[in-house]
Design a protein around this motif. Structure first.
Motif, PDB file in Angstrom:
ATOM      1  N   LEU A 152       0.820  -1.222   0.000  1.00 44.11           N
ATOM      2  CA  LEU A 152       0.000   0.000   0.000  1.00 44.11           C
ATOM      3  C   LEU A 152       0.853   1.270   0.000  1.00 44.11           C
ATOM      4  O   LEU A 152       0.369   2.354   0.340  1.00 44.11           O
ATOM      5  CB  LEU A 152      -0.998   0.016   1.178  1.00 44.11           C
ATOM      6  CG  LEU A 152      -1.899  -1.210   1.316  1.00 44.11           C
ATOM      7  CD1 LEU A 152      -2.917  -1.001   2.432  1.00 44.11           C
ATOM      8  CD2 LEU A 152      -2.611  -1.539   0.015  1.00 44.11           C
ATOM      9  N   GLU A 153       2.074   1.130  -0.396  1.00 40.86           N
ATOM     10  CA  GLU A 153       2.978   2.279  -0.457  1.00 40.86           C
ATOM     11  C   GLU A 153       2.573   3.183  -1.623  1.00 40.86           C
ATOM     12  O   GLU A 153       2.172   2.702  -2.684  1.00 40.86           O
ATOM     13  CB  GLU A 153       4.383   1.704  -0.673  1.00 40.86           C
ATOM     14  CG  GLU A 153       5.510   2.677  -0.613  1.00 40.86           C
ATOM     15  CD  GLU A 153       6.815   2.004  -1.048  1.00 40.86           C
ATOM     16  OE1 GLU A 153       7.790   2.725  -1.163  1.00 40.86           O
ATOM     17  OE2 GLU A 153       6.836   0.769  -1.280  1.00 40.86           O
ATOM     18  N   THR A 154       2.703   4.494  -1.428  1.00 44.79           N
ATOM     19  CA  THR A 154       2.383   5.466  -2.481  1.00 44.79           C
ATOM     20  C   THR A 154       3.624   5.704  -3.337  1.00 44.79           C
ATOM     21  O   THR A 154       4.702   5.973  -2.817  1.00 44.79           O
ATOM     22  CB  THR A 154       1.923   6.795  -1.855  1.00 44.79           C
ATOM     23  OG1 THR A 154       0.818   6.525  -0.990  1.00 44.79           O
ATOM     24  CG2 THR A 154       1.495   7.792  -2.924  1.00 44.79           C
ATOM     25  N   LEU A 155       3.444   5.617  -4.653  1.00 42.19           N
ATOM     26  CA  LEU A 155       4.559   5.805  -5.587  1.00 42.19           C
ATOM     27  C   LEU A 155       4.307   7.081  -6.402  1.00 42.19           C
ATOM     28  O   LEU A 155       3.685   8.006  -5.913  1.00 42.19           O
ATOM     29  CB  LEU A 155       4.713   4.548  -6.454  1.00 42.19           C
ATOM     30  CG  LEU A 155       4.903   3.251  -5.616  1.00 42.19           C
ATOM     31  CD1 LEU A 155       4.729   2.009  -6.474  1.00 42.19           C
ATOM     32  CD2 LEU A 155       6.258   3.240  -4.929  1.00 42.19           C
ATOM     33  N   GLU A 156       4.736   7.105  -7.680  1.00 38.56           N
ATOM     34  CA  GLU A 156       4.704   8.380  -8.396  1.00 38.56           C
ATOM     35  C   GLU A 156       3.291   8.882  -8.717  1.00 38.56           C
ATOM     36  O   GLU A 156       2.345   8.128  -8.793  1.00 38.56           O
ATOM     37  CB  GLU A 156       5.554   8.331  -9.669  1.00 38.56           C
ATOM     38  CG  GLU A 156       5.129   7.298 -10.685  1.00 38.56           C
ATOM     39  CD  GLU A 156       5.920   5.989 -10.578  1.00 38.56           C
ATOM     40  OE1 GLU A 156       6.053   5.318 -11.612  1.00 38.56           O
ATOM     41  OE2 GLU A 156       6.383   5.637  -9.488  1.00 38.56           O
ATOM     42  N   LYS A 157       3.268  10.193  -8.931  1.00 31.61           N
ATOM     43  CA  LYS A 157       2.027  10.886  -9.286  1.00 31.61           C
ATOM     44  C   LYS A 157       2.008  11.037 -10.808  1.00 31.61           C
ATOM     45  O   LYS A 157       3.029  11.394 -11.406  1.00 31.61           O
ATOM     46  CB  LYS A 157       2.067  12.253  -8.602  1.00 31.61           C
ATOM     47  CG  LYS A 157       1.001  13.250  -9.002  1.00 31.61           C
ATOM     48  CD  LYS A 157       1.069  14.405  -7.995  1.00 31.61           C
ATOM     49  CE  LYS A 157       0.620  15.720  -8.537  1.00 31.61           C
ATOM     50  NZ  LYS A 157       0.627  16.778  -7.520  1.00 31.61           N
ATOM     51  N   VAL A 158       0.873  10.749 -11.422  1.00 31.29           N
ATOM     52  CA  VAL A 158       0.734  10.900 -12.877  1.00 31.29           C
ATOM     53  C   VAL A 158      -0.309  11.989 -13.133  1.00 31.29           C
ATOM     54  O   VAL A 158      -1.378  11.999 -12.522  1.00 31.29           O
ATOM     55  CB  VAL A 158       0.287   9.566 -13.534  1.00 31.29           C
ATOM     56  CG1 VAL A 158      -0.025   9.772 -15.015  1.00 31.29           C
ATOM     57  CG2 VAL A 158       1.370   8.501 -13.363  1.00 31.29           C
ATOM     58  N   ASP A 159       0.020  12.895 -14.043  1.00 31.44           N
ATOM     59  CA  ASP A 159      -0.882  13.986 -14.416  1.00 31.44           C
ATOM     60  C   ASP A 159      -1.366  13.719 -15.843  1.00 31.44           C
ATOM     61  O   ASP A 159      -0.588  13.812 -16.796  1.00 31.44           O
ATOM     62  CB  ASP A 159      -0.111  15.305 -14.339  1.00 31.44           C
ATOM     63  CG  ASP A 159      -0.964  16.508 -14.733  1.00 31.44           C
ATOM     64  OD1 ASP A 159      -2.120  16.304 -15.145  1.00 31.44           O
ATOM     65  OD2 ASP A 159      -0.465  17.652 -14.629  1.00 31.44           O
ATOM     66  N   TYR A 160      -2.632  13.370 -15.989  1.00 31.03           N
ATOM     67  CA  TYR A 160      -3.183  13.082 -17.324  1.00 31.03           C
ATOM     68  C   TYR A 160      -2.944  14.222 -18.308  1.00 31.03           C
ATOM     69  O   TYR A 160      -2.777  14.001 -19.501  1.00 31.03           O
ATOM     70  CB  TYR A 160      -4.699  12.868 -17.233  1.00 31.03           C
ATOM     71  CG  TYR A 160      -5.172  11.510 -16.772  1.00 31.03           C
ATOM     72  CD1 TYR A 160      -4.590  10.322 -17.220  1.00 31.03           C
ATOM     73  CD2 TYR A 160      -6.275  11.400 -15.906  1.00 31.03           C
ATOM     74  CE1 TYR A 160      -5.064   9.084 -16.815  1.00 31.03           C
ATOM     75  CE2 TYR A 160      -6.758  10.161 -15.494  1.00 31.03           C
ATOM     76  CZ  TYR A 160      -6.151   9.003 -15.946  1.00 31.03           C
ATOM     77  OH  TYR A 160      -6.626   7.781 -15.551  1.00 31.03           O
ATOM     78  N   THR A 161      -2.975  15.475 -17.811  1.00 37.63           N
ATOM     79  CA  THR A 161      -2.901  16.620 -18.732  1.00 37.63           C
ATOM     80  C   THR A 161      -1.574  16.665 -19.499  1.00 37.63           C
ATOM     81  O   THR A 161      -1.482  17.321 -20.524  1.00 37.63           O
ATOM     82  CB  THR A 161      -3.090  17.971 -18.001  1.00 37.63           C
ATOM     83  OG1 THR A 161      -2.113  18.069 -16.964  1.00 37.63           O
ATOM     84  CG2 THR A 161      -4.451  18.112 -17.397  1.00 37.63           C
TER      85      THR A 161
END
Length: 526
Positions: A152-161
């Motif tokens: 349940l670790e948080t990894l990278e953030k993706v921005d659809y835009t």
């Protein structure tokens, strides 16, 4: 009951062994991963709306007859900023946050300007999406967060835009037979146009580009112009059949000018949504083969829709099933100030969810008379030709009072019989889960005193030959302090309990999620 909704839940990042009662199928190996709001108070500040709370992921891992529970807050930028400031500093849909009053006047003025087209939150609290071999926490903004489904670790953030011009996207993508992810998003006043965009995220990238992400290969499959530049329709999901995408443009709309000025006016973004009950609902069908919209104009009466159930094609018709409301009271009921009144008679939904089946004649006699019903399948649903050539559709009512529908996803886009759902009737918090047979209208149900089940998830057995061969999983929270929460496992055919896995933690009410079979999990490299 308030504690179920508004009290902050503790996270349990290390696995906790659940106490298993009954007999779980030996083939049930994998992870049930779910998402929903878990923290509604930060320091002295509280979110206004239940859907605004900080995302808390939780999972039940099935391994050789044993079940392990864990939960962890999504470490989004939103979470980190709020926790660091010890107050809510990032706005959510129902809660507008303001800069620290201690900051000087120039910093404040600058922040007002930068809010014109709002920077949305990455508090991805609604669902889980699979893309290739990876899993993402999702909400309805342009941000998604990669997560490790095992830890349940948080990894990278993706921005659809960065890859496609969408400001908002749904949390209910579809998956095609090749494993590609299909989703829809709204592009707001981009190059002078507002449109709904259907996009595809491939399940893999070419061998030569192994280092690149699937998102770099995203493809816009089609775009549907919004009927209004500054008032696009809100939508939470869309439908898919073998050859078509089904998009319902409902008169539940976002006011873009209000959205852009909400911050300055001191109101939340949710106040920029309004229901226009005298307007039509437009039904759009995009041919996946040609990537073009069907030119005939189909419409129905005003309604509010969150969840599509399923869709399929038969004899030149598209049949699609959805759950609709006669107004937008559902969102209003989840303001925390209203939720305390939940179980009082005066706080009932003014519109009960109704499951409707629309039957759309794609191939019809072009010389048919005005006023004639063009549906030739046996159904009470109608599609009547109007003078201007448009077609007015009226649905068949399947049943009332169910929400959070799930199906055997192997039957997605195909003719099917069963819906697994929660029963809500007049109260938006589910007290039962049900299995509804669309053909016979038979409804099987499970309920227990002071128990509140979540969206039921169907998991097919490995040697399944029938649509309902498998189990149904649901996380159950309780309002009885003497009763611990549990994961319930039902036989999907009979709806009888096979077993339950109880955990002595304060579990949160969640929204959506998925079961990840063991074969779809990467070997842990930790």
């Amino acid at each position: 009951m308030d504690a179920l909704f508004s009290r902050n839940k503790e996270e349990h990042p290390e696995p906790i062994k659940a106490e298993v009662q009954g007999q779980l199928p030996t083939w049930l190996q994998g992870i049930l991963l779910r998402n929903g709001p878990g923290m509604h108070t930060v320091g002295d500040t509280q979110y206004n709306h239940w859907f605004d709370g900080l995302a808390l992921l939780h999972s039940f891992t099935f391994k050789n007859g044993e079940v392990y529970y864990r939960s962890k807050y999504l470490r989004s930028d939103t979470y980190n900023c709020n926790v660091e400031a010890n107050r809510i500093v990032v706005s959510e849909f129902g809660t507008m946050a303001y800069p620290d009053p201690c900051k000087n006047i120039f910093a404040k003025a600058f922040t007002y300007l930068s809010h014109t087209i709002p920077e949305f939150t990455d508090n991805c609290l609604i669902n889980i999406m699979k893309t290739g071999d990876d899993f993402y926490a999702t909400s309805e903004t342009n941000f998604i967060r990669k997560i490790n489904p095992q830890t349940l670790e948080t990894l990278e953030k993706v921005d659809y835009t960065k890859y496609v011009a969408v400001n908002l996207a749904t949390s209910h993508p579809h998956y095609d037979s090749a494993g590609n992810t299909l989703n829809m998003g709204t592009s707001i006043v981009d190059k002078g146009k507002t449109k709904y965009i259907l996009f595809k995220i491939p399940s893999s990238v070419p061998e030569t580009e192994k280092k690149k992400s699937c998102f770099k290969h995203m493809e816009v499959m089609c775009s549907i112009p919004s009927r209004s530049l500054l008032h696009p329709s809100y939508y939470h999901s869309f439908g898919i059949s073998e050859n078509y995408i089904i998009f319902v443009e409902q008169p539940f709309k976002l006011d873009i000018v209000k959205l852009a000025t909400a911050y300055i006016r001191g109101v939340n973004w949710a106040s920029c949504l309004s229901y226009h009950k005298d307007e039509k609902t437009w039904l759009h069908f995009v041919d996946k083969r040609t990537k073009k919209e069907v030119s005939t104009k189909f419409y129905t009466d005003a309604m509010v829709l969150f969840h599509h159930i399923n869709a399929y094609e038969e004899d030149g018709h598209i049949i699609f099933d959805i759950i609709t409301y006669a107004d937008n009271s559902l969102y209003e009921m989840f303001y925390l100030k209203n939720m305390g009144k939940y179980f009082e008679e005066n706080n009932r939904l003014t519109s009960t969810p109704t499951s409707k089946r629309f039957v759309i004649p794609l191939q019809y006699d072009k010389d048919a008379e005005v006023g004639s019903n063009l549906v030739t399948l046996p159904s009470t649903a109608t599609a009547v030709k109007e003078k201007d050539g448009s077609i007015y559709c009226q649905p068949e009512i399947l049943c009332e009072g169910i929400e959070l529908p799930r199906i055997n996803y192997a039957y997605n886009g195909k003719k099917y019989n069963y819906v697994f759902a929660t029963e809500v009737q007049w109260n938006p918090v589910p007290a039962k889960i049900v299995k509804f047979n669309i053909q016979t209208k038979e409804m099987l149900q499970w309920a227990e005193d002071s128990c509140w089940p979540s969206e039921p998830i169907f998991v097919p057995s490995p040697d399944a030959t029938e649509e309902d061969d498998g189990v149904v999983l649901t996380c159950v929270v309780t309002s009885d302090p003497k009763k611990a929460p549990f994961l319930l496992v039902l036989d999907a055919k009979t709806f009888q309990e096979l077993g339950r896995a109880t955990v002595d933690v304060e579990m949160h009410l969640d929204l959506h999620g998925m079961f990840i079979p063991e074969k779809d999990l990467k070997a842990e490299t930790e």
